[in-house]
Design an enzyme around this catalytic site. Structure first.
Site, PDB file in Angstrom:
ATOM      1  CD  GLN A   1      -3.108   0.717   2.189  1.00 47.46           C
ATOM      2  OE1 GLN A   1      -3.473  -0.410   2.470  1.00 47.46           O
ATOM      3  NE2 GLN A   1      -3.614   1.770   2.788  1.00 47.46           N
ATOM      4  CB  CYS A   2       1.830   3.631   2.599  1.00 44.60           C
ATOM      5  SG  CYS A   2       0.124   3.987   3.073  1.00 44.60           S
ATOM      6  CB  VAL A   3       6.160   0.614   1.319  1.00 44.36           C
ATOM      7  CG1 VAL A   3       7.649   0.633   0.961  1.00 44.36           C
ATOM      8  CG2 VAL A   3       5.988   0.739   2.826  1.00 44.36           C
TER       9      VAL A   3
ATOM     10  CB  THR B   1       5.961   5.988  -1.286  1.00 45.76           C
ATOM     11  OG1 THR B   1       4.879   6.439  -0.449  1.00 45.76           O
ATOM     12  CG2 THR B   1       7.110   6.973  -1.216  1.00 45.76           C
TER      13      THR B   1
END
Length: 179
Positions: free
Chosen positions: A117-119, A122
């Site tokens: 998700q976030c990693v 990004t």
């Protein structure tokens, strides 16, 4: 300085969720701390990013006190930015890109919580913005998602990022390359 370590969402909010007992690596702070020490030794910028959802009245609401780094992490040093994001990636709702540009950063090393998700997000956005990205797979963690085990989620993430959006590495590989 042309490199930065982006530490994403390694925060108490996740430990406060009931799903924490399903997280693949509850000791995520250990590999992240190794990366932080490596980055600092190399003179790289270390950027800490926390996910916040103000007004949500859940563990990501800063008013409840969980939006803070895991206590086992080495604390940020003076000059190391601590950013708060409200989107999945660390760029959209922060001044991260401006900070990186001002510091002359051209390569990002990413790690943190929610591998897929976030990693991952990004890493993808960073790649799209022209940064060389290193995704440190064993310094990320997640939980089972959509019928996949946490290990399968990580394998899928590596497969879709590898050689398109990021170079996949381990903490030990990065440590060995600095010797």
């Amino acid at each position: 300085m042309n490199r930065a370590l982006i530490v994403l969402d390694v925060q108490e909010s996740f430990r406060a969720r009931p799903e924490w007992d399903r997280i693949a690596d509850p000791d995520i702070a250990e590999p992240v701390n190794r990366l932080v020490r490596l980055a600092r030794a190399g003179g790289d910028l270390v950027v800490w990013v926390l996910h916040a959802e103000p007004g949500s009245q859940d563990v990501f609401d800063p008013a409840l006190g969980h939006v803070r780094l895991l206590e086992e992490l080495e604390p940020p040093r003076p000059g190391e930015p601590v950013l708060h994001k409200t989107s999945h990636n660390a760029f959209t709702t922060t001044n991260l890109q401006r900070l990186l540009t001002e510091a002359g950063v051209r390569e990002l090393t990413v790690c943190g919580i929610r591998t897929e998700q976030c990693v991952e997000t990004t890493a993808r956005v960073g790649s799209d913005l022209g940064y060389r990205v290193v995704f440190v797979t064993d310094a990320t963690t997640t939980e089972p998602v959509g019928g996949l085990t946490a290990g399968e989620v990580t394998e899928r993430t590596e497969a879709v990022l590898r050689d398109r959006f990021a170079r996949i590495a381990t903490v030990a590989e990065l440590e060995a390359s600095k010797v």
